[in-house]
Design a protein around this motif. Structure first.
Motif, PDB file in Angstrom:
ATOM      1  N   TYR A 246       0.815  -1.221   0.000  1.00  0.00           N
ATOM      2  CA  TYR A 246       0.000   0.000   0.000  1.00  0.00           C
ATOM      3  C   TYR A 246       0.848   1.271   0.000  1.00  0.00           C
ATOM      4  O   TYR A 246       0.318   2.362  -0.197  1.00  0.00           O
ATOM      5  CB  TYR A 246      -0.937  -0.003   1.211  1.00  0.00           C
ATOM      6  N   ASP A 247       2.148   1.120   0.243  1.00  0.00           N
ATOM      7  CA  ASP A 247       3.064   2.252   0.130  1.00  0.00           C
ATOM      8  C   ASP A 247       3.479   2.350  -1.333  1.00  0.00           C
ATOM      9  O   ASP A 247       4.293   1.565  -1.820  1.00  0.00           O
ATOM     10  CB  ASP A 247       4.283   2.031   1.031  1.00  0.00           C
ATOM     11  N   ARG A 248       2.918   3.303  -2.056  1.00  0.00           N
ATOM     12  CA  ARG A 248       3.079   3.341  -3.510  1.00  0.00           C
ATOM     13  C   ARG A 248       4.543   3.428  -3.935  1.00  0.00           C
ATOM     14  O   ARG A 248       4.960   2.763  -4.883  1.00  0.00           O
ATOM     15  CB  ARG A 248       2.282   4.508  -4.094  1.00  0.00           C
TER      16      ARG A 248
ATOM     17  N   VAL B 107      -1.665  -4.177 -10.143  1.00  0.00           N
ATOM     18  CA  VAL B 107      -1.316  -3.229  -9.081  1.00  0.00           C
ATOM     19  C   VAL B 107      -1.066  -1.824  -9.627  1.00  0.00           C
ATOM     20  O   VAL B 107      -1.277  -0.832  -8.928  1.00  0.00           O
ATOM     21  CB  VAL B 107      -0.072  -3.737  -8.304  1.00  0.00           C
ATOM     22  N   TYR B 108      -0.632  -1.726 -10.895  1.00  0.00           N
ATOM     23  CA  TYR B 108      -0.246  -0.420 -11.442  1.00  0.00           C
ATOM     24  C   TYR B 108      -1.353   0.636 -11.342  1.00  0.00           C
ATOM     25  O   TYR B 108      -1.066   1.793 -11.011  1.00  0.00           O
ATOM     26  CB  TYR B 108       0.213  -0.557 -12.896  1.00  0.00           C
ATOM     27  N   PRO B 109      -2.638   0.303 -11.620  1.00  0.00           N
ATOM     28  CA  PRO B 109      -3.673   1.339 -11.461  1.00  0.00           C
ATOM     29  C   PRO B 109      -3.717   1.928 -10.053  1.00  0.00           C
ATOM     30  O   PRO B 109      -3.988   3.120  -9.882  1.00  0.00           O
ATOM     31  CB  PRO B 109      -4.967   0.590 -11.801  1.00  0.00           C
ATOM     32  N   TYR B 110      -3.442   1.105  -9.038  1.00  0.00           N
ATOM     33  CA  TYR B 110      -3.396   1.634  -7.669  1.00  0.00           C
ATOM     34  C   TYR B 110      -2.180   2.540  -7.490  1.00  0.00           C
ATOM     35  O   TYR B 110      -2.276   3.613  -6.877  1.00  0.00           O
ATOM     36  CB  TYR B 110      -3.339   0.479  -6.667  1.00  0.00           C
ATOM     37  N   LEU B 111      -1.032   2.134  -8.061  1.00  0.00           N
ATOM     38  CA  LEU B 111       0.172   2.951  -7.937  1.00  0.00           C
ATOM     39  C   LEU B 111       0.005   4.295  -8.629  1.00  0.00           C
ATOM     40  O   LEU B 111       0.596   5.292  -8.211  1.00  0.00           O
ATOM     41  CB  LEU B 111       1.377   2.205  -8.522  1.00  0.00           C
ATOM     42  N   SER B 112      -0.782   4.329  -9.708  1.00  0.00           N
ATOM     43  CA  SER B 112      -1.014   5.579 -10.438  1.00  0.00           C
ATOM     44  C   SER B 112      -2.243   6.323  -9.922  1.00  0.00           C
ATOM     45  O   SER B 112      -2.702   7.267 -10.558  1.00  0.00           O
ATOM     46  CB  SER B 112      -1.173   5.286 -11.930  1.00  0.00           C
ATOM     47  N   ARG B 113      -2.800   5.867  -8.799  1.00  0.00           N
ATOM     48  CA  ARG B 113      -3.917   6.522  -8.103  1.00  0.00           C
ATOM     49  C   ARG B 113      -5.222   6.509  -8.892  1.00  0.00           C
ATOM     50  O   ARG B 113      -6.082   7.363  -8.704  1.00  0.00           O
ATOM     51  CB  ARG B 113      -3.545   7.971  -7.739  1.00  0.00           C
TER      52      ARG B 113
ATOM     53  N   ARG C 239      -7.972   1.664  -2.838  1.00  0.00           N
ATOM     54  CA  ARG C 239      -7.387   0.574  -2.056  1.00  0.00           C
ATOM     55  C   ARG C 239      -8.374  -0.567  -1.854  1.00  0.00           C
ATOM     56  O   ARG C 239      -7.985  -1.740  -1.843  1.00  0.00           O
ATOM     57  CB  ARG C 239      -6.920   1.125  -0.705  1.00  0.00           C
ATOM     58  N   SER C 240      -9.654  -0.240  -1.724  1.00  0.00           N
ATOM     59  CA  SER C 240     -10.656  -1.280  -1.480  1.00  0.00           C
ATOM     60  C   SER C 240     -10.730  -2.280  -2.633  1.00  0.00           C
ATOM     61  O   SER C 240     -10.936  -3.479  -2.421  1.00  0.00           O
ATOM     62  CB  SER C 240     -12.029  -0.632  -1.263  1.00  0.00           C
ATOM     63  N   ARG C 241     -10.540  -1.807  -3.870  1.00  0.00           N
ATOM     64  CA  ARG C 241     -10.599  -2.703  -5.026  1.00  0.00           C
ATOM     65  C   ARG C 241      -9.281  -3.432  -5.246  1.00  0.00           C
ATOM     66  O   ARG C 241      -9.237  -4.438  -5.957  1.00  0.00           O
ATOM     67  CB  ARG C 241     -10.977  -1.915  -6.274  1.00  0.00           C
ATOM     68  N   LEU C 242      -8.203  -2.924  -4.652  1.00  0.00           N
ATOM     69  CA  LEU C 242      -6.911  -3.592  -4.792  1.00  0.00           C
ATOM     70  C   LEU C 242      -6.893  -4.931  -4.071  1.00  0.00           C
ATOM     71  O   LEU C 242      -6.215  -5.869  -4.505  1.00  0.00           O
ATOM     72  CB  LEU C 242      -5.801  -2.683  -4.253  1.00  0.00           C
TER      73      LEU C 242
END
Length: 535
Positions: A430-432, A492-498, A502-505
């Motif tokens: 979770y730490d991008r 994971v990349y969509p989460y890293l790019s905001r 987090r809930s969908r990750l």
């Protein structure tokens, strides 16, 4: 970005001053003015010099031109703002510290080309809309190419004063209220081409100190194009040019630009890919190659035009990468001993090209391939000295070394698997910043190890035909692990790019853990089967 925009505007200001567009200090009280200039590749530069109102100024253009806006910069304000309203879009600048405001605005696709008439047409506002600015005379100057043959001009108060130049004055104009007057010009020119650069790529090779710039360009308008003039950054020494079919004829022109002659003339609608290669000298301020640092201060722009997609690739050979800023979109290692970092930038133009900055830190170390020639000579000498008629069976020794190498690489895959599972099963994911660095490193290491396994497996298959099928099954299992790692990155990349909450990750990580574990279990099973066959 501000630093790049301001520094480039300073360079543009020097150019405009040399063209007598910016007034000297003694002439600051002259009437407001606009200079419209067409670049050799079809961009339209609009330069406005306006008296400051002493506060925030809003300088407006009709909203229909918003789709053509490329970028803007102000000499007195490093961060002007864009505001869009009903009929106008406005560029707001802070003019509290100046008596005159200088605004540079760049547009594209304002020039049109008629193949039938073999002529260009331009339509653009003659003056801005400026709030809180009273009545005054307003001068207008339109600068076409020096060989322009003017066919039509509107309005009538514009007159040709020099070859390729029109000028005139609007008397007693109220910039805050009156309707915007349009300038329309139709002309022909043999030197003007409307070019569209679809993509560009900068390749920097270390320690060779070599840079290549590739441009995929399309001719939108103008007569056939048989040669291209590309500006070389300071400190670059031209090595050569090529297209998809091979080497092209190239030379350095009088102004220091690279003149590249195309293999075939480019007609309207046609496209081509050109690559120029240059040696980066110590005098380069654009790319600085230090003993333990690589610094790219701006993106090279060989053509005065916008670039939709600009890729940067840095290849480091014989050194160990220590740090990077910003984060690359891809980091991979290639055999032998080569590290590659990739970046991608969107919508690069003559103003913001100076705002892109890349810094890499690395540690130089002696590469095996740098000393390989000396080792080969030494080996030849030793072998020649120790030739003997004694027969020594060698088959089992080779087999043992090959199988041992395979076991070593298998252990590396286990380490990669453990690092990845540790990452996606802990809060580190979770730490991008941390997650991005670890994932990029895991992807690069997995590619390298899978490639090594593939090569060793082929050796085992050739030395032990009875184990060939099991060896190739192992290689496929290793490739499945690599694919699972790549899929994890994609999830994971969509989460890293905001762009992914987090809930969908959570759900994506659960799927990734299952697929990675399944691929690893198959790999371990096939490795054990191969080990039994080889012993």
């Amino acid at each position: 970005m501000r630093r790049g925009r301001l520094s480039l505007f300073a360079a543009l200001a020097i150019m405009l001053l040399s063209l007598q567009i910016i007034a000297p200090a003694s002439a600051l009280e002259q009437a407001p003015r606009r200079v419209i200039e067409i670049s050799e590749n079809g961009l339209v530069y609009v330069y406005d010099a306006l008296p400051s109102t002493g506060d925030t100024m809003k300088i407006g253009f009709p909203k229909e031109f918003l789709k053509n806006l490329v970028n803007y910069a102000c000499r007195e304000d490093s961060s002007p703002k864009l505001v869009i309203e009903n009929d106008f879009f406005w560029i707001t600048v802070n003019g509290t510290s100046s008596t005159e405001i200088h605004l540079l605005t760049i547009f594209r696709d304002l020039l049109s080309w008629s193949p039938t008439d073999q002529a260009f047409s331009l339509r653009i506002p003659a003056h801005p809309r400026v709030e809180d600015l009273g009545r005054s005379d307003f001068s207008v100057e339109v600068r076409l190419t020096s060989d322009a043959m003017i066919a039509e001009v509107s309005p009538g108060w514009l007159n040709q004063t020099k070859p390729g130049m029109l000028s005139g004055v609007i008397r007693d104009l109220d910039l805050s209220r009156e309707d915007v007057t349009m300038v329309s010009v139709k002309f022909s020119s043999n030197s003007l081409r409307i070019l569209d650069v679809i993509s560009a790529k900068l390749l920097v090779e270390i320690p060779e100190g070599r840079a290549s710039i590739s441009l995929r360009m399309r001719l939108v308008g103008g007569s056939q194009l048989s040669e291209v003039k590309l500006r070389l950054p300071e400190g670059f020494e031209l090595i050569g040019a090529e297209d998809a079919l091979g080497k092209l004829s190239s030379s350095v022109g009088k102004a220091g630009e690279a003149v590249v002659r195309l293999r075939q003339p480019l007609s309207q609608g046609g496209s081509d890919l050109l690559t120029i290669t240059a040696k980066v000298g110590e005098g380069s301020n654009l790319i600085r190659l230090g003993a333990n640092e690589i610094l790219i201060t701006a993106l090279p722009m060989p053509l005065n035009i916008t670039v939709w997609t600009y890729d940067v690739e840095i290849r480091l050979r014989g050194g160990e990468l220590r740090s990077w800023n910003p984060e690359p979109i891809e980091l991979r290692r290639e055999y032998p001993e080569k590290t590659i970092l990739s970046y991608r930038f969107d919508h690069v133009d003559p103003i913001n090209a100076g705002g892109f900055r890349i810094i890499l830190g690395y540690e130089q170390r002696m590469s095996f391939f740098q000393v390989a020639p000396y080792l080969i000579l030494a080996t030849i000498g030793i072998v020649a000295f120790s030739i003997t008629i004694t027969y020594r069976p060698r088959g089992r020794i080779v087999e043992k070394k090959t199988s041992e190498s395979l076991m070593d690489e298998a252990s590396s895959i286990t380490g990669i698997y453990q690092r990845l599972m540790d990452l996606i099963s802990s809060d580190k994911i979770y730490d991008r910043g941390t997650a991005r660095r670890i994932l990029l490193d895991i992807r690069a290491e997995a590619r390298e190890e899978v490639e090594k396994i593939r090569r060793i497996v082929e050796r085992v298959a050739s030395e032990e035909p009875k184990a060939a099928e099991l060896a190739r099954d192992l290689a496929k299992a290793a490739e499945d692990i690599q694919r699972a790692i790549e899929k994890t990155w994609a999830e994971v990349y969509p989460y890293l790019s905001r762009s992914l909450p987090r809930s969908r990750l959570e759900g994506a990580l659960e799927r990734c853990r299952g697929e990675i574990k399944q691929a690893y279990d198959v790999f371990v099973s096939r490795l054990e089967s191969l080990r039994r066959r080889l012993t």
